[in-house]
Structures are given as structure tokens and as C-alpha cells.
Design an enzyme around this catalytic site. Structure first.
Site, PDB file in Angstrom:
ATOM      1  CB  SER A  22      -4.808 -23.600 -46.972  1.00 22.65           C
ATOM      2  OG  SER A  22      -5.770 -23.464 -45.951  1.00 22.65           O
ATOM      3  N   GLY A  23      -2.997 -21.321 -46.183  1.00 22.06           N
ATOM      4  CA  GLY A  23      -2.962 -20.026 -45.514  1.00 22.06           C
ATOM      5  C   GLY A  23      -1.890 -19.861 -44.456  1.00 22.06           C
ATOM      6  CE1 TYR A 165     -11.981 -16.591 -36.985  1.00 25.82           C
ATOM      7  CE2 TYR A 165     -12.064 -14.238 -36.579  1.00 25.82           C
ATOM      8  CZ  TYR A 165     -11.365 -15.362 -36.958  1.00 25.82           C
ATOM      9  OH  TYR A 165     -10.034 -15.257 -37.303  1.00 25.82           O
ATOM     10  CE  LYS A 169      -9.773 -17.582 -34.569  1.00 23.16           C
ATOM     11  NZ  LYS A 169      -8.626 -18.501 -34.683  1.00 23.16           N
ATOM     12  CB  THR A 200      -5.609 -17.148 -46.205  1.00 19.17           C
ATOM     13  OG1 THR A 200      -6.854 -16.986 -45.521  1.00 19.17           O
ATOM     14  CG2 THR A 200      -4.496 -16.485 -45.417  1.00 19.17           C
ATOM     15  CD1 TRP A 260      -7.305   2.369 -35.641  1.00 20.67           C
ATOM     16  CD2 TRP A 260      -6.365   4.131 -36.639  1.00 20.67           C
ATOM     17  NE1 TRP A 260      -7.443   2.198 -36.993  1.00 20.67           N
ATOM     18  CE2 TRP A 260      -6.878   3.253 -37.638  1.00 20.67           C
ATOM     19  CE3 TRP A 260      -5.734   5.311 -37.056  1.00 20.67           C
ATOM     20  CZ2 TRP A 260      -6.761   3.520 -39.007  1.00 20.67           C
ATOM     21  CZ3 TRP A 260      -5.640   5.553 -38.415  1.00 20.67           C
ATOM     22  CH2 TRP A 260      -6.145   4.662 -39.378  1.00 20.67           C
TER      23      TRP A 260
HETATM   24  N1  LIG Z   1      -6.249 -14.651 -42.780  1.00 21.13           N
HETATM   25  C1  LIG Z   1      -6.654 -13.753 -41.908  1.00 21.13           C
HETATM   26  O1  LIG Z   1      -6.972 -12.616 -42.251  1.00 21.13           O
HETATM   27  C2  LIG Z   1      -6.758 -14.128 -40.447  1.00 21.13           C
HETATM   28  C3  LIG Z   1      -6.913 -13.086 -39.539  1.00 21.13           C
HETATM   29  C4  LIG Z   1      -7.008 -13.387 -38.190  1.00 21.13           C
HETATM   30  C5  LIG Z   1      -6.920 -14.691 -37.767  1.00 21.13           C
HETATM   31  N2  LIG Z   1      -6.783 -15.695 -38.665  1.00 21.13           N
HETATM   32  C6  LIG Z   1      -6.720 -17.064 -38.164  1.00 21.13           C
HETATM   33  O2  LIG Z   1      -5.648 -17.751 -38.750  1.00 21.13           O
HETATM   34  C7  LIG Z   1      -5.957 -19.136 -38.821  1.00 21.13           C
HETATM   35  C8  LIG Z   1      -5.724 -19.630 -40.235  1.00 21.13           C
HETATM   36  O3  LIG Z   1      -6.653 -18.990 -41.098  1.00 21.13           O
HETATM   37  P1  LIG Z   1      -6.365 -18.761 -42.641  1.00 21.13           P
HETATM   38  O4  LIG Z   1      -6.713 -17.355 -42.943  1.00 21.13           O
HETATM   39  O5  LIG Z   1      -5.024 -19.265 -42.995  1.00 21.13           O
HETATM   40  O6  LIG Z   1      -7.532 -19.643 -43.299  1.00 21.13           O
HETATM   41  P2  LIG Z   1      -7.512 -20.980 -44.175  1.00 21.13           P
HETATM   42  O7  LIG Z   1      -6.591 -20.838 -45.333  1.00 21.13           O
HETATM   43  O8  LIG Z   1      -8.942 -21.260 -44.427  1.00 21.13           O
HETATM   44  O9  LIG Z   1      -6.922 -22.054 -43.198  1.00 21.13           O
HETATM   45  C9  LIG Z   1      -7.681 -22.688 -42.211  1.00 21.13           C
HETATM   46  C10 LIG Z   1      -6.971 -23.982 -41.868  1.00 21.13           C
HETATM   47  O10 LIG Z   1      -7.706 -24.629 -40.807  1.00 21.13           O
HETATM   48  C11 LIG Z   1      -7.874 -25.976 -41.150  1.00 21.13           C
HETATM   49  N3  LIG Z   1      -9.084 -26.525 -40.538  1.00 21.13           N
HETATM   50  C12 LIG Z   1     -10.340 -26.013 -40.562  1.00 21.13           C
HETATM   51  N4  LIG Z   1     -11.186 -26.854 -39.931  1.00 21.13           N
HETATM   52  C13 LIG Z   1     -10.438 -27.904 -39.505  1.00 21.13           C
HETATM   53  C14 LIG Z   1     -10.730 -29.092 -38.817  1.00 21.13           C
HETATM   54  N5  LIG Z   1     -11.973 -29.388 -38.421  1.00 21.13           N
HETATM   55  N6  LIG Z   1      -9.718 -29.956 -38.550  1.00 21.13           N
HETATM   56  C15 LIG Z   1      -8.441 -29.681 -38.948  1.00 21.13           C
HETATM   57  N7  LIG Z   1      -8.101 -28.562 -39.595  1.00 21.13           N
HETATM   58  C16 LIG Z   1      -9.095 -27.691 -39.884  1.00 21.13           C
HETATM   59  C17 LIG Z   1      -7.951 -26.012 -42.679  1.00 21.13           C
HETATM   60  O11 LIG Z   1      -7.494 -27.256 -43.169  1.00 21.13           O
HETATM   61  P3  LIG Z   1      -8.410 -28.422 -43.814  1.00 21.13           P
HETATM   62  O12 LIG Z   1      -9.553 -27.772 -44.512  1.00 21.13           O
HETATM   63  O13 LIG Z   1      -7.452 -29.147 -44.710  1.00 21.13           O
HETATM   64  O14 LIG Z   1      -8.816 -29.254 -42.628  1.00 21.13           O
HETATM   65  C18 LIG Z   1      -6.918 -24.945 -43.034  1.00 21.13           C
HETATM   66  O15 LIG Z   1      -5.632 -25.510 -43.094  1.00 21.13           O
HETATM   67  C19 LIG Z   1      -7.385 -19.280 -38.324  1.00 21.13           C
HETATM   68  O16 LIG Z   1      -7.398 -19.644 -36.970  1.00 21.13           O
HETATM   69  C20 LIG Z   1      -7.945 -17.891 -38.499  1.00 21.13           C
HETATM   70  O17 LIG Z   1      -9.005 -17.623 -37.634  1.00 21.13           O
HETATM   71  C21 LIG Z   1      -6.695 -15.440 -40.007  1.00 21.13           C
END
Ligand SMILES: NC(=O)c1ccc[n+]([C@@H]2O[C@H](COP(=O)([O-])OP(=O)(O)OC[C@H]3O[C@@H](n4cnc5c(N)ncnc54)[C@H](OP(=O)(O)O)[C@@H]3O)[C@@H](O)[C@H]2O)c1
Length: 260
Positions: A22-23, A165, A169, A200, A260
Site C-alpha cells: 500500500s501507499g 516513530y 526514523k 496513504t 523553514w
Molecule cells: N505517507 C506519509 O505521509 C509518510 C511521510 C513520511 C514517511 N512515510 C514513510 O513511508 C513509508 C510508507 O508509509 P505509507 O504512508 O505508505 O503507509 P502505509 O500505506 O500504511 O504503508 C505501510 C507499509 O508497510 C508495511 N508493513 C508494516 N508493517 C510491516 C511488517 N511488520 N512487515 C512487512 N511490512 C510491513 C505495510 O504492509 P502490510 O500491512 O501488508 O504488511 C504497508 O505496505 C513508511 O516507512 C512511513 O513511515 C510516510
């Protein structure tokens, strides 16, 4: 490097993306496939992975494999790495994208949430990076590792209670630098992407809470949230020859949030 193709093509390369169900992980897998790489998609939800893998193969004509694995479990990390290598060949692009962002007040943050965040956000990227890098070093091949961090690798969150988090990070951002230094002699370039707020599956619940989106837009110079597909350019840049002299960097994709 005198053509767009030679700068950005990933043909002949093999990527592994965690959290590709996802995402942003789906977008990372798209980016690699769009540039011609074969891609292993890893996460726990097998059906989702299969759907995305099939779509990428059909759309871009690359080889893909969907591998169900929990990156918090070391045996699953081994399983995912081995399965990807057996199906697609040596992995030379690793995207450590899987992440969790549990919220809770710091003074009563639950230990199991803390431990899981550490396992998924920090330990898993280290374990997978080790496996990919040792394979590349042994095979005398070069490669790329991209770690998905966050604006919260550098600053605290004013919107959410995110102690685990922010800590994990920040750890991953500095692990990026250390791995970059240790593996530069082998031609393994290690960088991070730091997204700002992007809706997401993982973030839309929080964004939807009253007032949050307005605050996020106010704190962001570009005055809007990001779109998931806006991560693609950074991924292709950091995975391709275009970034051949870039390592140990954290590339912000945040609408200017950290400016900023
Ligand atoms: N969206 C934002 O605003 C944002 C901003 C900064 C950083 N990020 C980073 O971007 C990354 C993706 O986040 P997202 O926003 O796309 O969220 P998301 O849609 O919730 O995606 C998270 C992904 O991580 C996987 N995951 C979680 N626990 C897992 C585990 N134990 N084993 C394997 N896979 C696991 C989930 O897959 P399953 O549930 O299928 O395992 C899912 O595919 C993350 O590292 C997040 O911290 C996102």
C-alpha cells in the site's frame, strides 16, 4: 551519460521494495518498474502484493514477484531475500520502505508498540541492508539502498504524539549515513528519502481528524499535502546513474516543510 536513458534507466537491475502492499511502497515499486527494473514486492498482505505485482508486469513488461513476509521477523527477512534472489537474480536496489507510526502519549507509550516500531522501522532495514550488501560485495557488484525516513527523522512532530516513530526514523537517517560511509568503497550508495505529509492508508485517518490537514498545509511552504506518486522521481533518481555521486544524503520530498 549523454542520454536520458543512460541517466535514468534501471533496465537489467533488480529491486526489492518492502511495504509494497500500500501507499508509498506501491509507488516505489511503480517507479522502479517504470524505469525498467524487475521488482520483488514484500509485505504481509499477500493478495495486495499479487495484485500490484501483476499490474506492474502487465503495464511495464518487467518481471515481478510478490513475497508475503513480516519484516519484524528475522526468519521472514531471510525468506524474502532468498525468494527474491531465486526468482529475479541478485538484488541491487533495496528500498526499505515498510514502516509503522504508532501514536500515544510518551509518558505511557506502550512497550509492545515501541518494540514493534523499532523492529519494523529500524532493525528490519539494517537486516535487509546487511543481506543485500553482503551479496553485492561477494559478487563484486555495485548497488543502491534507499531508506524511507520522514520529516520526523529531523524534527519532532507538532501534530501527533510520535515518540517511537521520531526515534526510529532519526535512527534510520543516521544509519543511512553510516552505511553510506562503510559501503562507499564497494560502490553501494545508501541514501534516504524524507517525505512530508502524504495521504496513504497509513496516514489518512490522522489527516482526517478535525484541524489536522489545515495545520499541515499551514506548516508546509507549498501549502498542500503531497501526492503518493510524487515520491517516484526521488526513487528513480536515487536508484539510477543520475545519482552516481550521491551517497549518505537525505532527500526531502516535503513541499518545503524542512526549509523553514
Ligand atoms: N505517507 C506519509 O505521509 C509518510 C511521510 C513520511 C514517511 N512515510 C514513510 O513511508 C513509508 C510508507 O508509509 P505509507 O504512508 O505508505 O503507509 P502505509 O500505506 O500504511 O504503508 C505501510 C507499509 O508497510 C508495511 N508493513 C508494516 N508493517 C510491516 C511488517 N511488520 N512487515 C512487512 N511490512 C510491513 C505495510 O504492509 P502490510 O500491512 O501488508 O504488511 C504497508 O505496505 C513508511 O516507512 C512511513 O513511515 C510516510
Amino acid at each position: 551519460m549523454d542520454s536520458l536513458e543512460s541517466l535514468f534507466s534501471l533496465r537489467g537491475h533488480v529491486g526489492l521494495v518492502t511495504g509494497a502492499s500500500s501507499g508509498l511502497g506501491v509507488e516505489c515499486a511503480h517507479a522502479l518498474a517504470l524505469a525498467g527494473a524487475d521488482v520483488a514486492l514484500v509485505a504481509r498482505r499477500a493478495e495486495r502484493l499479487e495484485t500490484h505485482a501483476r499490474e506492474l508486469s502487465e503495464r511495464y513488461g518487467v518481471r515481478t514477484v510478490a513475497i508475503a513476509a513480516d519484516v519484524a521477523v528475522e526468519a521472514d527477512i531471510d525468506k524474502a531475500f532468498t525468494a527474491a534472489r531465486e526468482r529475479l537474480g541478485d538484488i541491487d536496489i533495496l528500498i526499505n520502505n515498510a514502516g509503522v507510526s504508532p501514536t500515544g502519549r510518551a509518558e505511557r507509550f506502550r512497550r509492545e508498540l515501541w518494540d514493534n516500531a523499532l523492529a519494523v522501522n529500524l532493525t528490519a532495514p539494517m537486516m535487509l541492508s546487511q543481506r543485500v550488501a553482503s551479496g553485492l560485495i561477494e559478487a563484486k557488484k555495485t548497488g543502491r539502498i534507499i531508506n524511507m525516513v520522514s520529516i520526523y527523522a529531523a524534527v519532532a512532530s507538532s501534530v501527533y504524539k510520535l515518540s517511537a516513530y521520531c526515534a526510529t526514523k532519526a535512527g534510520l537517517a543516521n544509519l543511512t549515513r553510516q552505511l553510506a560511509v562503510e559501503w562507499a568503497p564497494y560502490g553501494i550508495l545508501v541514501n534516504a528519502i524524507a517525505p512530508g505529509w502524504i495521504p496513504t492508508e497509513g496516514t489518512e485517518g490522522g489527516i482526517a481528524k478535525p484541524g489536522n490537514q489545515e495545520r499541515m498545509e499551514l506548516f508546509t511552504p507549498m501549502a498542500r499535502l503531497g501526492r503518493p506518486d510524487e515520491i517516484r522521481g526521488a526513487v528513480i533518481f536515487l536508484a539510477s546513474a543520475a545519482s552516481s555521486y550521491v551517497t549518505g544524503s537525505v532527500l526531502s520530498v516535503d513541499g518545503g516543510y524542512q526549509a523553514w
